[in-house]
Design a protein around this motif. Structure first.
Motif, PDB file in Angstrom:
ATOM      1  N   SER A  24      37.208  45.607  53.210  1.00  0.00           N
ATOM      2  CA  SER A  24      38.476  45.918  52.533  1.00  0.00           C
ATOM      3  C   SER A  24      39.537  46.368  53.541  1.00  0.00           C
ATOM      4  O   SER A  24      40.700  45.975  53.455  1.00  0.00           O
ATOM      5  CB  SER A  24      38.274  47.056  51.527  1.00  0.00           C
ATOM      6  OG  SER A  24      37.468  46.627  50.466  1.00  0.00           O
ATOM      7  N   ARG A  28      43.229  44.578  54.909  1.00  0.00           N
ATOM      8  CA  ARG A  28      44.503  45.309  54.826  1.00  0.00           C
ATOM      9  C   ARG A  28      45.103  45.528  56.205  1.00  0.00           C
ATOM     10  O   ARG A  28      46.328  45.589  56.358  1.00  0.00           O
ATOM     11  CB  ARG A  28      44.277  46.641  54.096  1.00  0.00           C
ATOM     12  CG  ARG A  28      44.033  46.424  52.582  1.00  0.00           C
ATOM     13  CD  ARG A  28      43.316  47.619  51.997  1.00  0.00           C
ATOM     14  NE  ARG A  28      43.228  47.583  50.536  1.00  0.00           N
ATOM     15  CZ  ARG A  28      42.311  46.905  49.846  1.00  0.00           C
ATOM     16  NH1 ARG A  28      41.407  46.163  50.467  1.00  0.00           N
ATOM     17  NH2 ARG A  28      42.301  46.943  48.525  1.00  0.00           N
ATOM     18  N   THR A  98      39.800  39.252  47.574  1.00  0.00           N
ATOM     19  CA  THR A  98      40.748  40.236  48.121  1.00  0.00           C
ATOM     20  C   THR A  98      41.895  39.516  48.821  1.00  0.00           C
ATOM     21  O   THR A  98      43.068  39.879  48.639  1.00  0.00           O
ATOM     22  CB  THR A  98      40.029  41.199  49.098  1.00  0.00           C
ATOM     23  OG1 THR A  98      38.901  41.762  48.427  1.00  0.00           O
ATOM     24  CG2 THR A  98      40.947  42.314  49.544  1.00  0.00           C
ATOM     25  N   ARG A 101      44.186  37.891  45.988  1.00  0.00           N
ATOM     26  CA  ARG A 101      44.935  38.792  45.103  1.00  0.00           C
ATOM     27  C   ARG A 101      45.979  39.583  45.886  1.00  0.00           C
ATOM     28  O   ARG A 101      47.120  39.729  45.446  1.00  0.00           O
ATOM     29  CB  ARG A 101      43.976  39.700  44.342  1.00  0.00           C
ATOM     30  CG  ARG A 101      43.094  38.882  43.371  1.00  0.00           C
ATOM     31  CD  ARG A 101      42.431  39.739  42.319  1.00  0.00           C
ATOM     32  NE  ARG A 101      41.703  38.925  41.360  1.00  0.00           N
ATOM     33  CZ  ARG A 101      40.384  38.960  41.167  1.00  0.00           C
ATOM     34  NH1 ARG A 101      39.620  39.779  41.887  1.00  0.00           N
ATOM     35  NH2 ARG A 101      39.805  38.187  40.269  1.00  0.00           N
ATOM     36  N   ALA A 169      40.241  49.504  36.380  1.00  0.00           N
ATOM     37  CA  ALA A 169      40.326  50.193  37.670  1.00  0.00           C
ATOM     38  C   ALA A 169      40.044  49.137  38.722  1.00  0.00           C
ATOM     39  O   ALA A 169      38.892  48.769  38.929  1.00  0.00           O
ATOM     40  CB  ALA A 169      39.300  51.311  37.743  1.00  0.00           C
ATOM     41  N   SER A 170      41.079  48.598  39.337  1.00  0.00           N
ATOM     42  CA  SER A 170      40.880  47.527  40.312  1.00  0.00           C
ATOM     43  C   SER A 170      41.789  47.718  41.516  1.00  0.00           C
ATOM     44  O   SER A 170      43.005  47.700  41.398  1.00  0.00           O
ATOM     45  CB  SER A 170      41.175  46.165  39.681  1.00  0.00           C
ATOM     46  OG  SER A 170      41.392  45.198  40.696  1.00  0.00           O
ATOM     47  N   ARG A 197      39.327  52.290  44.963  1.00  0.00           N
ATOM     48  CA  ARG A 197      39.449  52.560  46.406  1.00  0.00           C
ATOM     49  C   ARG A 197      40.919  52.596  46.824  1.00  0.00           C
ATOM     50  O   ARG A 197      41.720  51.750  46.374  1.00  0.00           O
ATOM     51  CB  ARG A 197      38.640  51.539  47.211  1.00  0.00           C
ATOM     52  CG  ARG A 197      39.130  50.127  47.097  1.00  0.00           C
ATOM     53  CD  ARG A 197      38.166  49.128  47.720  1.00  0.00           C
ATOM     54  NE  ARG A 197      36.947  49.017  46.928  1.00  0.00           N
ATOM     55  CZ  ARG A 197      35.856  48.364  47.297  1.00  0.00           C
ATOM     56  NH1 ARG A 197      35.809  47.760  48.467  1.00  0.00           N
ATOM     57  NH2 ARG A 197      34.803  48.306  46.506  1.00  0.00           N
ATOM     58  N   ILE A 316      31.210  49.789  42.657  1.00  0.00           N
ATOM     59  CA  ILE A 316      31.247  48.462  42.036  1.00  0.00           C
ATOM     60  C   ILE A 316      30.487  47.409  42.856  1.00  0.00           C
ATOM     61  O   ILE A 316      29.747  46.602  42.301  1.00  0.00           O
ATOM     62  CB  ILE A 316      32.719  48.032  41.741  1.00  0.00           C
ATOM     63  CG1 ILE A 316      32.793  46.688  41.044  1.00  0.00           C
ATOM     64  CG2 ILE A 316      33.597  48.029  42.995  1.00  0.00           C
ATOM     65  CD1 ILE A 316      32.438  46.727  39.603  1.00  0.00           C
ATOM     66  N   ASP A 317      30.652  47.453  44.183  1.00  0.00           N
ATOM     67  CA  ASP A 317      29.994  46.428  45.008  1.00  0.00           C
ATOM     68  C   ASP A 317      28.535  46.755  45.299  1.00  0.00           C
ATOM     69  O   ASP A 317      27.807  45.930  45.845  1.00  0.00           O
ATOM     70  CB  ASP A 317      30.759  46.244  46.327  1.00  0.00           C
ATOM     71  CG  ASP A 317      32.124  45.599  46.088  1.00  0.00           C
ATOM     72  OD1 ASP A 317      32.323  44.970  45.031  1.00  0.00           O
ATOM     73  OD2 ASP A 317      33.003  45.726  46.964  1.00  0.00           O
ATOM     74  N   GLU A 340      32.984  44.169  34.676  1.00  0.00           N
ATOM     75  CA  GLU A 340      33.673  43.533  35.808  1.00  0.00           C
ATOM     76  C   GLU A 340      32.711  42.739  36.700  1.00  0.00           C
ATOM     77  O   GLU A 340      33.122  41.821  37.398  1.00  0.00           O
ATOM     78  CB  GLU A 340      34.405  44.581  36.647  1.00  0.00           C
ATOM     79  CG  GLU A 340      35.826  44.851  36.190  1.00  0.00           C
ATOM     80  CD  GLU A 340      36.728  43.629  36.334  1.00  0.00           C
ATOM     81  OE1 GLU A 340      36.955  43.180  37.452  1.00  0.00           O
ATOM     82  OE2 GLU A 340      37.192  43.114  35.299  1.00  0.00           O
ATOM     83  N   LYS A 344      32.789  38.712  39.389  1.00  0.00           N
ATOM     84  CA  LYS A 344      32.762  38.813  40.848  1.00  0.00           C
ATOM     85  C   LYS A 344      32.478  37.422  41.422  1.00  0.00           C
ATOM     86  O   LYS A 344      32.674  36.420  40.743  1.00  0.00           O
ATOM     87  CB  LYS A 344      31.723  39.849  41.283  1.00  0.00           C
ATOM     88  CG  LYS A 344      32.101  41.282  40.898  1.00  0.00           C
ATOM     89  CD  LYS A 344      33.331  41.746  41.649  1.00  0.00           C
ATOM     90  CE  LYS A 344      33.778  43.126  41.265  1.00  0.00           C
ATOM     91  NZ  LYS A 344      35.067  43.482  41.834  1.00  0.00           N
ATOM     92  N   ARG A 390      26.189  39.283  47.877  1.00  0.00           N
ATOM     93  CA  ARG A 390      25.503  40.544  47.552  1.00  0.00           C
ATOM     94  C   ARG A 390      24.232  40.293  46.733  1.00  0.00           C
ATOM     95  O   ARG A 390      23.259  41.053  46.834  1.00  0.00           O
ATOM     96  CB  ARG A 390      26.449  41.511  46.856  1.00  0.00           C
ATOM     97  CG  ARG A 390      27.639  41.886  47.733  1.00  0.00           C
ATOM     98  CD  ARG A 390      28.351  43.136  47.273  1.00  0.00           C
ATOM     99  NE  ARG A 390      29.733  43.161  47.730  1.00  0.00           N
ATOM    100  CZ  ARG A 390      30.148  43.513  48.946  1.00  0.00           C
ATOM    101  NH1 ARG A 390      29.268  43.869  49.858  1.00  0.00           N
ATOM    102  NH2 ARG A 390      31.425  43.500  49.269  1.00  0.00           N
TER     103      ARG A 390
HETATM  104  C1  S3P Z   1      38.149  45.236  46.785  1.00  0.00           C
HETATM  105  C2  S3P Z   1      38.170  45.704  45.504  1.00  0.00           C
HETATM  106  C3  S3P Z   1      37.071  45.511  44.539  1.00  0.00           C
HETATM  107  C4  S3P Z   1      35.786  45.091  45.241  1.00  0.00           C
HETATM  108  C5  S3P Z   1      36.015  44.019  46.266  1.00  0.00           C
HETATM  109  C6  S3P Z   1      36.988  44.507  47.328  1.00  0.00           C
HETATM  110  C7  S3P Z   1      39.312  45.479  47.656  1.00  0.00           C
HETATM  111  O1  S3P Z   1      37.433  44.478  43.642  1.00  0.00           O
HETATM  112  O2  S3P Z   1      34.841  44.653  44.301  1.00  0.00           O
HETATM  113  O3  S3P Z   1      34.800  43.666  46.896  1.00  0.00           O
HETATM  114  O4  S3P Z   1      39.213  45.291  48.882  1.00  0.00           O
HETATM  115  O5  S3P Z   1      40.365  45.868  47.132  1.00  0.00           O
HETATM  116  P1  S3P Z   1      38.247  44.806  42.269  1.00  0.00           P
HETATM  117  O6  S3P Z   1      39.560  45.317  42.647  1.00  0.00           O
HETATM  118  O7  S3P Z   1      38.324  43.475  41.587  1.00  0.00           O
HETATM  119  O8  S3P Z   1      37.388  45.791  41.546  1.00  0.00           O
END
Ligand code: S3P
Length: 433
Positions: A24, A28, A98, A101, A169-170, A197, A316-317, A340, A344, A390
């Protein structure tokens, strides 16, 4: 169909492990480095396929970014918020949700048109959760089912801030809207039912974005410039999780995880394992912009527990590997509020219930999770990754408690997040217990 891996040795885990860079944060880092003014430098970058797709996308938009593999270092000459260029062709993002989106959020602010696409899994994952609010901000986005599925064509440009109250919560959705907010007139405000996160928020603060928090809302104003960033990317807790969970569930194991990210919005797994009886010690060293430290785990037979909605975003992961752990724990376990997982890289409730049951587990699928009755051992089985990294890694760990061979088909997907998994697994694995 790709590579098959087979594991035919029961065992435990022992030794030291330094996880690869956080996925993640690596995504970023590239994004904010590319949008900053000046040179950013990140070490311990995750050179997995997903993050390399993000890097490639910015290179295709004219950003000078150089990755040096032997040092796992990325140097980026930031183009500035207004400096991206129209790519010559559509941006292909492989398997990476990621990348897609968050990029949608950034591209919504650009004055050029652009198309985003990916592999079969990514083009079947829901995108309306991001394209919906971006359209409200003023972006024009086209794609199947009302811009729910890639390929997605973005016509961005003039955005206005919105108040977006997400029902999920995403972190991906939140980050996409906040990134678009850097370009939007007025204030863009995002609120989520539970905190996901917060890597984007932390990096916004470090880069000097016009970002603030107010009454539970995350707020960003149109930002003139971002400062470059330089730091060592923490080890990926979600990669380490396979060995943390594996060590915790196998009596006789003893593993130490070094330089691992300890962002409290990511480490829900530790609390669940402790509740199940695990022996875990965490030593935090502070590091900016993210907490980092060491985790020590010793194995024993664990007891079942329940995980419900409130805890889900922080692990979540880790739910696939937790399903393996629960399937081997004493008594019953329950996972709920995890719908959710169905959207995935694959439907992870279905993939893990199918695979663990094939290996002798006793799991019952629920719409939003599963019920699990623990068994003492697995037996040999032939299973599929379903194209999901995973799922594949969680089944590799299951093999350590299997009387017989676990054959996992279609495992190339592991390289999307953890190319060194097999080597790390082999080096931590010790003979039968
Ligand atoms: C992530 C957010 C999570 C996670 C994904 C990485 C991120 O997804 O499952 O592996 O880097 O923002 P969601 O935002 O769909 O929960």
């Amino acid at each position: 169909m790709t590579r098959t891996l087979s594991f035919n040795q029961r065992g435990v885990l022992a030794g030291d492990f330094s996880p690869p860079g956080d996925k993640s944060i690596s995504h970023r880092a590239v994004m904010l480095g590319a949008l900053a003014e000046g040179q950013s430098e990140f070490t311990h970058f995750l050179d997995a396929e997903d993050c390399l797709h993000t890097l490639g996308a910015f290179q295709a938009m004219g950003v000078q970014a150089v990755y040096t593999p032997d040092q796992k270092r990325v140097r980026i000459r930031g183009a500035g918020l207004q400096g991206l260029q129209k790519p010559a062709r559509e941006l292909y993002l492989g398997n990476s949700g990621t990348s897609m989106r968050l990029l949608l959020g950034i591209l919504a602010g650009q004055r050029f048109d652009c198309t985003l696409t990916g592999d079969d899994s990514l083009t079947s994952r829901p995108m309306k959760r991001v394209t919906g609010p971006l359209k409200q901000m003023g972006a024009q986005i086209k794609g199947k089912d009302g811009a729910n599925f890639a390929p997605l064509s973005m016509h961005g440009g003039k955005l206005k801030g919105i108040d977006f109250e997400n029902h999920l919560a995403s972190a991906q959705v939140k980050s996409a809207i906040l990134l678009a907010g850097l370009y939007a007139d007025g204030v863009t405000r995002v609120r989520e039912p539970r905190a996901s996160r917060d890597h984007t928020e932390k990096m916004f603060e470090a880069a000097g974005a016009d970002f603030f928090k107010e009454n539970g809302w995350l707020c960003v104003r149109k930002t003139a410039r971002l400062n470059p960033l330089s730091f060592k990317i923490p080890g990926d807790f979600s990669a380490a999780a396979f060995f943390i969970a594996g060590a915790a569930m196998l009596p006789g194991s003893k593993v130490r995880i070094n330089h691992v990210g300890l962002n409290p919005l990511r480490t829900g797994l530790l609390g669940v394992l402790e509740r199940m009886g695990a022996t875990i010690r965490v030593e935090t060293e502070t590091a900016l912009p993210e907490p980092v430290g060491t985790i020590l785990v010793e194995g024993k037979r664990l007891s079942g527990t329940r995980i419900t909605g409130a805890e889900i975003p922080s692990l979540i992961d880790e739910l696939p590997i937790l399903m393996t752990v629960m399937a081997l724990s004493e008594g019953e376990s329950l996972i709920s509020g995890a719908e959710e997982l169905r959207v995935k890289e694959t439907d992870r409730i279905l993939s893990m219930v199918t695979n663990l049951n094939a290996a002798g587990g006793e799991l019952k699928e629920l719409p939003d999770g599963c019920m699990i009755r623990g068994v003492a051992r697995f037996h040999g089985a032939e299973v599929q990754s379903f194209g999901d990294h995973r799922t594949a890694m969680s089944m590799a760990l299951a093999s350590l408690a299997a009387d017989g061979e676990i054959v996992i088909h279609d495992t190339d997907c592991i390289a999307t997040s953890f190319p060194g998994f097999q080597g790390a697994f082999e080096s931590l694995r010790r003979g039968a217990f």
